[in-house]
Write an enzyme that holds these catalytic residues in place. Structure first.
Site, PDB file in Angstrom:
ATOM      1  N   ASP A  33      72.384  24.158  69.096  1.00  0.00           N
ATOM      2  CA  ASP A  33      71.724  25.361  68.565  1.00  0.00           C
ATOM      3  C   ASP A  33      71.710  25.323  67.037  1.00  0.00           C
ATOM      4  O   ASP A  33      72.646  24.823  66.415  1.00  0.00           O
ATOM      5  CB  ASP A  33      72.481  26.604  69.059  1.00  0.00           C
ATOM      6  CG  ASP A  33      71.683  27.875  68.868  1.00  0.00           C
ATOM      7  OD1 ASP A  33      70.461  27.796  68.585  1.00  0.00           O
ATOM      8  OD2 ASP A  33      72.268  28.962  69.007  1.00  0.00           O
ATOM      9  N   HIS A  50      63.896  20.477  64.433  1.00  0.00           N
ATOM     10  CA  HIS A  50      64.009  19.803  65.737  1.00  0.00           C
ATOM     11  C   HIS A  50      64.081  18.283  65.545  1.00  0.00           C
ATOM     12  O   HIS A  50      64.810  17.598  66.254  1.00  0.00           O
ATOM     13  CB  HIS A  50      62.832  20.181  66.635  1.00  0.00           C
ATOM     14  CG  HIS A  50      62.806  21.644  66.984  1.00  0.00           C
ATOM     15  ND1 HIS A  50      63.935  22.334  67.354  1.00  0.00           N
ATOM     16  CD2 HIS A  50      61.791  22.552  66.998  1.00  0.00           C
ATOM     17  CE1 HIS A  50      63.625  23.602  67.594  1.00  0.00           C
ATOM     18  NE2 HIS A  50      62.326  23.761  67.373  1.00  0.00           N
ATOM     19  N   TRP A  82      60.124  27.957  77.093  1.00  0.00           N
ATOM     20  CA  TRP A  82      58.676  27.961  77.345  1.00  0.00           C
ATOM     21  C   TRP A  82      58.015  29.197  76.722  1.00  0.00           C
ATOM     22  O   TRP A  82      56.819  29.216  76.500  1.00  0.00           O
ATOM     23  CB  TRP A  82      58.369  27.957  78.852  1.00  0.00           C
ATOM     24  CG  TRP A  82      58.722  26.680  79.560  1.00  0.00           C
ATOM     25  CD1 TRP A  82      59.716  26.512  80.490  1.00  0.00           C
ATOM     26  CD2 TRP A  82      58.096  25.395  79.420  1.00  0.00           C
ATOM     27  NE1 TRP A  82      59.743  25.206  80.930  1.00  0.00           N
ATOM     28  CE2 TRP A  82      58.759  24.507  80.297  1.00  0.00           C
ATOM     29  CE3 TRP A  82      57.038  24.906  78.648  1.00  0.00           C
ATOM     30  CZ2 TRP A  82      58.403  23.158  80.415  1.00  0.00           C
ATOM     31  CZ3 TRP A  82      56.680  23.564  78.766  1.00  0.00           C
ATOM     32  CH2 TRP A  82      57.357  22.709  79.643  1.00  0.00           C
ATOM     33  N   LEU A 144      78.129   5.205  79.492  1.00  0.00           N
ATOM     34  CA  LEU A 144      78.082   6.663  79.313  1.00  0.00           C
ATOM     35  C   LEU A 144      77.017   7.226  80.237  1.00  0.00           C
ATOM     36  O   LEU A 144      75.894   6.711  80.285  1.00  0.00           O
ATOM     37  CB  LEU A 144      77.723   7.012  77.855  1.00  0.00           C
ATOM     38  CG  LEU A 144      77.429   8.495  77.594  1.00  0.00           C
ATOM     39  CD1 LEU A 144      78.724   9.322  77.628  1.00  0.00           C
ATOM     40  CD2 LEU A 144      76.739   8.693  76.242  1.00  0.00           C
TER      41      LEU A 144
HETATM   42  C1  FPP Z   1      68.003  25.080  69.271  1.00  0.00           C
HETATM   43  O1  FPP Z   1      67.557  25.315  67.997  1.00  0.00           O
HETATM   44  C2  FPP Z   1      67.548  23.815  69.828  1.00  0.00           C
HETATM   45  C3  FPP Z   1      66.498  23.664  70.692  1.00  0.00           C
HETATM   46  C4  FPP Z   1      65.615  24.745  71.117  1.00  0.00           C
HETATM   47  C5  FPP Z   1      66.131  22.406  71.303  1.00  0.00           C
HETATM   48  C6  FPP Z   1      67.028  21.235  71.069  1.00  0.00           C
HETATM   49  C7  FPP Z   1      66.189  20.084  70.712  1.00  0.00           C
HETATM   50  C8  FPP Z   1      66.608  19.036  69.995  1.00  0.00           C
HETATM   51  C9  FPP Z   1      67.981  18.862  69.565  1.00  0.00           C
HETATM   52  C10 FPP Z   1      65.680  17.970  69.559  1.00  0.00           C
HETATM   53  C11 FPP Z   1      65.065  17.174  70.636  1.00  0.00           C
HETATM   54  C12 FPP Z   1      65.977  16.600  71.631  1.00  0.00           C
HETATM   55  C13 FPP Z   1      65.673  15.562  72.413  1.00  0.00           C
HETATM   56  C14 FPP Z   1      66.582  15.132  73.522  1.00  0.00           C
HETATM   57  C15 FPP Z   1      64.443  14.813  72.202  1.00  0.00           C
HETATM   58  P1  FPP Z   1      66.764  26.660  67.715  1.00  0.00           P
HETATM   59  O2  FPP Z   1      65.345  26.289  67.498  1.00  0.00           O
HETATM   60  O3  FPP Z   1      67.016  27.643  68.792  1.00  0.00           O
HETATM   61  O4  FPP Z   1      67.455  27.108  66.380  1.00  0.00           O
HETATM   62  P2  FPP Z   1      67.620  28.586  65.819  1.00  0.00           P
HETATM   63  O5  FPP Z   1      68.465  29.334  66.806  1.00  0.00           O
HETATM   64  O6  FPP Z   1      68.296  28.365  64.504  1.00  0.00           O
HETATM   65  O7  FPP Z   1      66.227  29.149  65.660  1.00  0.00           O
END
Ligand code: FPP
Length: 255
Positions: A33, A50, A82, A144
């Site tokens: 997060d 991301h 989504w 792993l």
């Molecule tokens: C939370 O950050 C993270 C996500 C919604 C998605 C996690 C994705 C990745 C780590 C990158 C891609 C991963 C792979 C496996 C290709 P947020 O956007 O909710 O952050 P915020 O809470 O600060 O807005």
């Protein structure tokens, strides 16, 4: 009872003192997060967060391998994701597509076995094909076990399991009186995967957000004050050290 289960679950590793054995988690699960906040703090678009998060995924996998953790589960895309703006959903699925096409060979070379959980049929057909290919091509690896939760929601997973068991009961092949935790766990998508010993969440938020609710029953929870794109080896190592301290206290309890 739970202490015994913990002792059986955990692998022994060398501690700081010579000859000292400290418990290490077999299965670490991470709620990644803070990508958006990391980007906002730098005046960058969310997609940059991301992308930086995908780099942190690589560091987490390397750290898990280095520390001999056998199972690593990453919450990469929740069923709620989504509902984000269409552009961000496109960015996230695009990043996933890129990751699958360009990184699976490297993961395979590192001895990583990939497995995906979640409502995978909600993704475009080409992504679904890549997911199957990644599972197939890494199926023999043992270094792993990497589980990636995609379009995942724990309540949906539990309901899906209940439906599947109900269908077997309806077909007359299962007596409802025999349904216990083992029967239920065996019917879940995570059948065969040990429950997580340790669940980490970055960004300071202290919630499970519909992640592994069934499997988290006995997990240690840790909430780290670091945004996911900054996560690295030192955070992983510190979490394992804290886990060992907690397990040692737990093991020392009478009864
Ligand atoms: C939370 O950050 C993270 C996500 C919604 C998605 C996690 C994705 C990745 C780590 C990158 C891609 C991963 C792979 C496996 C290709 P947020 O956007 O909710 O952050 P915020 O809470 O600060 O807005």
């Amino acid at each position: 009872m739970a202490a015994m289960a913990g002792a059986v679950r955990t692998a022994a590793v060398r501690g700081e003192q010579p000859g000292e054995i400290v418990p290490a988690p077999v299965h670490v699960a991470i709620i990644m997060d803070g990508n958006g906040r990391w980007a906002a703090a730098r005046g960058l678009p969310r997609v940059a967060g991301h992308r930086a998060g995908a780099q942190a995924v690589r560091r987490a996998i390397e750290a898990a391998i280095r520390h001999d953790v056998q199972w690593l589960t990453l919450y990469a895309f929740s069923s709620e994701n989504w509902r984000r703006p269409a552009g961000e959903v496109r960015d996230l699925t695009g990043l996933l597509r890129h990751y699958l096409r360009h990184e699976v060979a490297e993961l395979a070379a590192q001895g990583v076995r990939l497995r995906f959980i979640g409502e995978l049929t909600r993704f475009d057909a080409d992504i679904q094909a890549e997911l199957l290919r990644a599972e197939r091509e890494t199926a023999a690896n043992t270094r792993l076990n990497l589980v990636i939760a995609l379009s995942y929601g724990a309540r949906a997973e539990i309901i899906d399991t209940a439906r599947r068991i109900a269908a077997v009961v309806q077909a007359g092949r299962l007596d409802p009186a025999t349904i216990d935790e083992a029967v239920f766990a065996a019917a879940m998508a995570t059948a065969g995967i040990p429950d997580p010993d340790l669940i980490l969440r970055t960004s300071g938020e202290q919630r499970l957000s519909n992640f592994l609710l069934w499997q988290a029953a006995y997990a240690e929870l840790m909430f780290l004050d670091v945004l996911w794109p900054e996560f690295g080896e030192s955070h992983f190592a510190a979490a394992l050290a804290e886990f060992a301290r907690r397990e040692r206290r737990f093991g020392a309890r009478p009864g």
